[in-house]
Design a protein around this motif. Structure first.
Motif, PDB file in Angstrom:
ATOM      1  N   ALA A   1       0.830  -1.197   0.000  1.00 39.44           N
ATOM      2  CA  ALA A   1       0.000   0.000   0.000  1.00 39.44           C
ATOM      3  C   ALA A   1       0.867   1.249   0.000  1.00 39.44           C
ATOM      4  O   ALA A   1       0.567   2.238  -0.666  1.00 39.44           O
ATOM      5  N   PHE A   2       1.988   1.178   0.723  1.00 41.88           N
ATOM      6  CA  PHE A   2       2.885   2.324   0.807  1.00 41.88           C
ATOM      7  C   PHE A   2       3.604   2.554  -0.521  1.00 41.88           C
ATOM      8  O   PHE A   2       3.653   3.665  -1.044  1.00 41.88           O
ATOM      9  N   LEU A   3       4.149   1.492  -1.094  1.00 38.16           N
ATOM     10  CA  LEU A   3       4.913   1.614  -2.340  1.00 38.16           C
ATOM     11  C   LEU A   3       4.019   2.049  -3.495  1.00 38.16           C
ATOM     12  O   LEU A   3       4.424   2.820  -4.356  1.00 38.16           O
ATOM     13  N   LEU A   4       2.803   1.529  -3.530  1.00 42.88           N
ATOM     14  CA  LEU A   4       1.920   1.792  -4.662  1.00 42.88           C
ATOM     15  C   LEU A   4       0.985   2.963  -4.397  1.00 42.88           C
ATOM     16  O   LEU A   4       0.228   3.363  -5.263  1.00 42.88           O
ATOM     17  N   GLU A   5       1.066   3.503  -3.178  1.00 40.64           N
ATOM     18  CA  GLU A   5       0.173   4.594  -2.773  1.00 40.64           C
ATOM     19  C   GLU A   5      -1.257   4.290  -3.132  1.00 40.64           C
ATOM     20  O   GLU A   5      -1.970   5.070  -3.741  1.00 40.64           O
ATOM     21  N   ASN A   6      -1.643   3.075  -2.769  1.00 44.92           N
ATOM     22  CA  ASN A   6      -2.979   2.618  -3.105  1.00 44.92           C
ATOM     23  C   ASN A   6      -3.705   2.231  -1.826  1.00 44.92           C
ATOM     24  O   ASN A   6      -3.254   1.370  -1.092  1.00 44.92           O
ATOM     25  N   GLY A   7      -4.800   2.908  -1.541  1.00 42.38           N
ATOM     26  CA  GLY A   7      -5.520   2.614  -0.312  1.00 42.38           C
ATOM     27  C   GLY A   7      -6.505   1.472  -0.453  1.00 42.38           C
ATOM     28  O   GLY A   7      -6.920   0.878   0.525  1.00 42.38           O
ATOM     29  N   SER A   8      -6.871   1.121  -1.687  1.00 40.91           N
ATOM     30  CA  SER A   8      -7.960   0.167  -1.893  1.00 40.91           C
ATOM     31  C   SER A   8      -7.491  -1.281  -1.793  1.00 40.91           C
ATOM     32  O   SER A   8      -7.587  -2.046  -2.719  1.00 40.91           O
ATOM     33  N   MET A   9      -6.952  -1.614  -0.622  1.00 39.29           N
ATOM     34  CA  MET A   9      -6.430  -2.957  -0.470  1.00 39.29           C
ATOM     35  C   MET A   9      -7.209  -3.719   0.576  1.00 39.29           C
ATOM     36  O   MET A   9      -6.785  -4.746   1.079  1.00 39.29           O
TER      37      MET A   9
ATOM     38  N   GLN B   1     -20.636  -2.468 -10.363  1.00 41.55           N
ATOM     39  CA  GLN B   1     -19.949  -2.544 -11.648  1.00 41.55           C
ATOM     40  C   GLN B   1     -19.245  -1.216 -11.957  1.00 41.55           C
ATOM     41  O   GLN B   1     -19.856  -0.155 -11.888  1.00 41.55           O
ATOM     42  N   GLY B   2     -17.957  -1.269 -12.273  1.00 40.49           N
ATOM     43  CA  GLY B   2     -17.225  -0.055 -12.596  1.00 40.49           C
ATOM     44  C   GLY B   2     -17.431   0.353 -14.043  1.00 40.49           C
ATOM     45  O   GLY B   2     -17.930  -0.417 -14.862  1.00 40.49           O
ATOM     46  N   LYS B   3     -17.047   1.604 -14.328  1.00 39.85           N
ATOM     47  CA  LYS B   3     -17.210   2.085 -15.704  1.00 39.85           C
ATOM     48  C   LYS B   3     -15.869   2.404 -16.361  1.00 39.85           C
ATOM     49  O   LYS B   3     -15.747   2.399 -17.571  1.00 39.85           O
ATOM     50  N   LEU B   4     -14.880   2.696 -15.532  1.00 43.44           N
ATOM     51  CA  LEU B   4     -13.590   3.087 -16.089  1.00 43.44           C
ATOM     52  C   LEU B   4     -12.468   2.234 -15.504  1.00 43.44           C
ATOM     53  O   LEU B   4     -12.596   1.693 -14.410  1.00 43.44           O
TER      54      LEU B   4
ATOM     55  N   LYS C   1      -7.419 -12.987 -11.490  1.00 37.50           N
ATOM     56  CA  LYS C   1      -8.688 -13.104 -12.212  1.00 37.50           C
ATOM     57  C   LYS C   1      -9.105 -11.743 -12.775  1.00 37.50           C
ATOM     58  O   LYS C   1      -8.743 -10.705 -12.209  1.00 37.50           O
ATOM     59  N   PRO C   2      -9.848 -11.739 -13.884  1.00 38.88           N
ATOM     60  CA  PRO C   2     -10.314 -10.458 -14.439  1.00 38.88           C
ATOM     61  C   PRO C   2     -11.190  -9.724 -13.427  1.00 38.88           C
ATOM     62  O   PRO C   2     -11.935 -10.367 -12.684  1.00 38.88           O
ATOM     63  N   VAL C   3     -11.093  -8.418 -13.389  1.00 37.31           N
ATOM     64  CA  VAL C   3     -11.874  -7.650 -12.419  1.00 37.31           C
ATOM     65  C   VAL C   3     -12.818  -6.696 -13.131  1.00 37.31           C
ATOM     66  O   VAL C   3     -12.575  -6.290 -14.271  1.00 37.31           O
ATOM     67  N   ASP C   4     -13.940  -6.358 -12.474  1.00 38.12           N
ATOM     68  CA  ASP C   4     -14.913  -5.457 -13.081  1.00 38.12           C
ATOM     69  C   ASP C   4     -15.664  -4.587 -12.073  1.00 38.12           C
ATOM     70  O   ASP C   4     -16.519  -3.809 -12.452  1.00 38.12           O
ATOM     71  N   SER C   5     -15.358  -4.712 -10.774  1.00 42.29           N
ATOM     72  CA  SER C   5     -16.114  -3.936  -9.789  1.00 42.29           C
ATOM     73  C   SER C   5     -15.295  -2.769  -9.259  1.00 42.29           C
ATOM     74  O   SER C   5     -14.063  -2.846  -9.200  1.00 42.29           O
ATOM     75  N   VAL C   6     -16.007  -1.732  -8.847  1.00 36.96           N
ATOM     76  CA  VAL C   6     -15.355  -0.518  -8.351  1.00 36.96           C
ATOM     77  C   VAL C   6     -14.423  -0.865  -7.187  1.00 36.96           C
ATOM     78  O   VAL C   6     -14.822  -1.541  -6.248  1.00 36.96           O
ATOM     79  N   GLY C   7     -13.199  -0.388  -7.279  1.00 32.26           N
ATOM     80  CA  GLY C   7     -12.240  -0.596  -6.196  1.00 32.26           C
ATOM     81  C   GLY C   7     -11.365  -1.828  -6.380  1.00 32.26           C
ATOM     82  O   GLY C   7     -10.349  -1.966  -5.715  1.00 32.26           O
ATOM     83  N   GLU C   8     -11.753  -2.719  -7.274  1.00 32.58           N
ATOM     84  CA  GLU C   8     -10.930  -3.910  -7.496  1.00 32.58           C
ATOM     85  C   GLU C   8      -9.655  -3.528  -8.250  1.00 32.58           C
ATOM     86  O   GLU C   8      -9.664  -2.651  -9.113  1.00 32.58           O
ATOM     87  N   THR C   9      -8.585  -4.192  -7.926  1.00 33.45           N
ATOM     88  CA  THR C   9      -7.316  -3.850  -8.553  1.00 33.45           C
ATOM     89  C   THR C   9      -6.569  -5.100  -8.996  1.00 33.45           C
ATOM     90  O   THR C   9      -6.727  -6.175  -8.426  1.00 33.45           O
ATOM     91  N   ILE C  10      -5.770  -4.926 -10.015  1.00 34.00           N
ATOM     92  CA  ILE C  10      -4.771  -5.934 -10.358  1.00 34.00           C
ATOM     93  C   ILE C  10      -3.434  -5.222 -10.207  1.00 34.00           C
ATOM     94  O   ILE C  10      -3.247  -4.136 -10.748  1.00 34.00           O
TER      95      ILE C  10
ATOM     96  N   HIS D   1       6.597  -4.160 -11.270  1.00 31.56           N
ATOM     97  CA  HIS D   1       6.561  -3.007 -12.180  1.00 31.56           C
ATOM     98  C   HIS D   1       5.853  -1.801 -11.563  1.00 31.56           C
ATOM     99  O   HIS D   1       5.660  -0.796 -12.227  1.00 31.56           O
ATOM    100  N   LYS D   2       5.443  -1.934 -10.305  1.00 36.53           N
ATOM    101  CA  LYS D   2       4.678  -0.880  -9.611  1.00 36.53           C
ATOM    102  C   LYS D   2       3.446  -0.457 -10.397  1.00 36.53           C
ATOM    103  O   LYS D   2       3.023   0.695 -10.385  1.00 36.53           O
ATOM    104  N   LEU D   3       2.855  -1.427 -11.105  1.00 32.46           N
ATOM    105  CA  LEU D   3       1.683  -1.138 -11.931  1.00 32.46           C
ATOM    106  C   LEU D   3       0.404  -1.446 -11.160  1.00 32.46           C
ATOM    107  O   LEU D   3       0.291  -2.488 -10.524  1.00 32.46           O
ATOM    108  N   VAL D   4      -0.546  -0.523 -11.208  1.00 38.07           N
ATOM    109  CA  VAL D   4      -1.847  -0.747 -10.584  1.00 38.07           C
ATOM    110  C   VAL D   4      -2.926  -0.541 -11.630  1.00 38.07           C
ATOM    111  O   VAL D   4      -3.031   0.530 -12.222  1.00 38.07           O
ATOM    112  N   VAL D   5      -3.704  -1.586 -11.876  1.00 38.58           N
ATOM    113  CA  VAL D   5      -4.853  -1.474 -12.764  1.00 38.58           C
ATOM    114  C   VAL D   5      -6.077  -1.460 -11.853  1.00 38.58           C
ATOM    115  O   VAL D   5      -6.318  -2.424 -11.140  1.00 38.58           O
ATOM    116  N   GLU D   6      -6.797  -0.352 -11.867  1.00 39.57           N
ATOM    117  CA  GLU D   6      -7.875  -0.196 -10.893  1.00 39.57           C
ATOM    118  C   GLU D   6      -9.182   0.130 -11.598  1.00 39.57           C
ATOM    119  O   GLU D   6      -9.208   0.955 -12.508  1.00 39.57           O
TER     120      GLU D   6
END
Lengths: 176, 122
Positions: free
Chosen positions: A137-145, B42-45, B100-109, B114-119
């Motif tokens: 959460a700290f590294l990614l600055e992401n609260g939604s965990m 269900q998320g939109k973006l 798993k594929p995600v589609d709801s608000v707040g879900e992340t991969i 790579h410090k990548l967040v798909v939200e």
């Protein structure tokens, strides 16, 4: 081996430095091996971070049999070595955070007399996951965990229970 | 021999407090999960971030493939029939690909290496 040595309370017994060094070496080797075995087990679930925590078995046995400092030393060596051998710097960072929090919680709970090795293990496993998640959460600055924490708390509790029962059986049987 | 048996019996494995701890953790996390599952929408973006920086926001309704290139490596994000997943990546652990594929608000991969967040966002 020395059966004639006076046996008072097991926890109070001091282990000679030379034996302690040998134990730490053996425990570290065992922990490293278990880390490696664990890395061979594929991730079954879609949620990252769900794992058995085999290496924690060694940490718990060390915590109960050798004390908190040797356990910390064994954990540190195991994380650095397995990180260098099989992982990368990020992995070391996550493991360190998890292991530190986990060991602190286990140490504290061990001193509460009401918890036995299983409870200590469960709390340690959950704390380990929480520590790793905090770093993420700290590294990614992401609260939604939040979702991850729930899943990881459940998986931590279950794997902590299994590892705790196993560790308890080992602690009962080995003599140090 | 006798001494050893005595030693074995001295340590009990599970205390009442252990069981209570286990139950509390399972109940709390389980309740939170149930709450989460029943309240998800269900998320939109789809917001794609690298570290704290947003690199792209894509609509979840439109199928497409988006390549994310960072200093560390690349990930292929695929939006397909209202869900988003990471199809391939050159990270060492491939956790993002197995997610798993995600589609709801707040879900992340998340791809930690790579410090990548798909939200998924509203």
């Amino acid at each position: 081996m020395e059966n004639k040595e006076p046996r008072k309370n097991e926890k109070e017994k001091t282990i000679p430095a030379s034996r302690m060094t040998a134990y730490i070496g053996v425990f570290t080797a065992l922990a490293l091996l278990l880390s490696y075995i664990e890395s061979l087990i594929p991730v079954f679930l879609a949620v990252p971070g769900v794992k058995l925590g085999l290496a924690n078995l060694v940490t718990i046995v060390a915590l109960f049999k050798l004390g908190v400092l040797p356990a910390a030393g064994i954990s540190l060596c195991r994380i650095l070595l397995s990180g260098i051998l099989f992982g990368n710097l990020t992995m070391i960072l996550y493991s360190l955070a998890g292991a530190t929090l986990s060991l602190l919680v286990m140490w504290a709970l061990k001193h509460c007399r009401i918890f036995f090795v299983t409870g200590v293990s469960i709390a340690g496993a959950v704390a380990h996951n929480a520590g790793q998640l905090a770093v993420a959460a700290f590294l990614l600055e992401n609260g939604s965990m939040f979702y991850y924490m729930c899943v990881l708390a459940i998986s931590g509790a279950v794997s902590g229970l299994l590892i705790g029962l196993l560790a308890g059986s080992i602690i009962r049987r080995i003599r140090i | 021999m006798c001494e050893q048996r005595e030693n074995v019996n001295r340590t009990r494995l599970v205390s009442r407090a252990d069981l209570i701890l286990l139950a509390v953790v399972l109940l709390l996390a389980g309740a939170a999960l149930v709450f989460y599952e029943t309240h998800k929408e269900q998320g939109k973006l789809v917001r794609i971030r690298v570290g704290s920086e947003t690199v792209e926001v894509l609509p979840l309704g439109k199928d497409r493939t988006y390549e994310v290139k960072t200093g560390e490596g690349s990930n292929t994000v695929v939006i397909k029939s209202g869900t988003v997943s990471v199809e391939s990546a050159d990270c060492p652990d491939k956790i993002c690909v197995r997610h798993k594929p995600v589609d709801s608000v707040g879900e992340t991969i998340i791809c930690l290496p790579h410090k990548l967040v798909v939200e998924v966002v509203e």
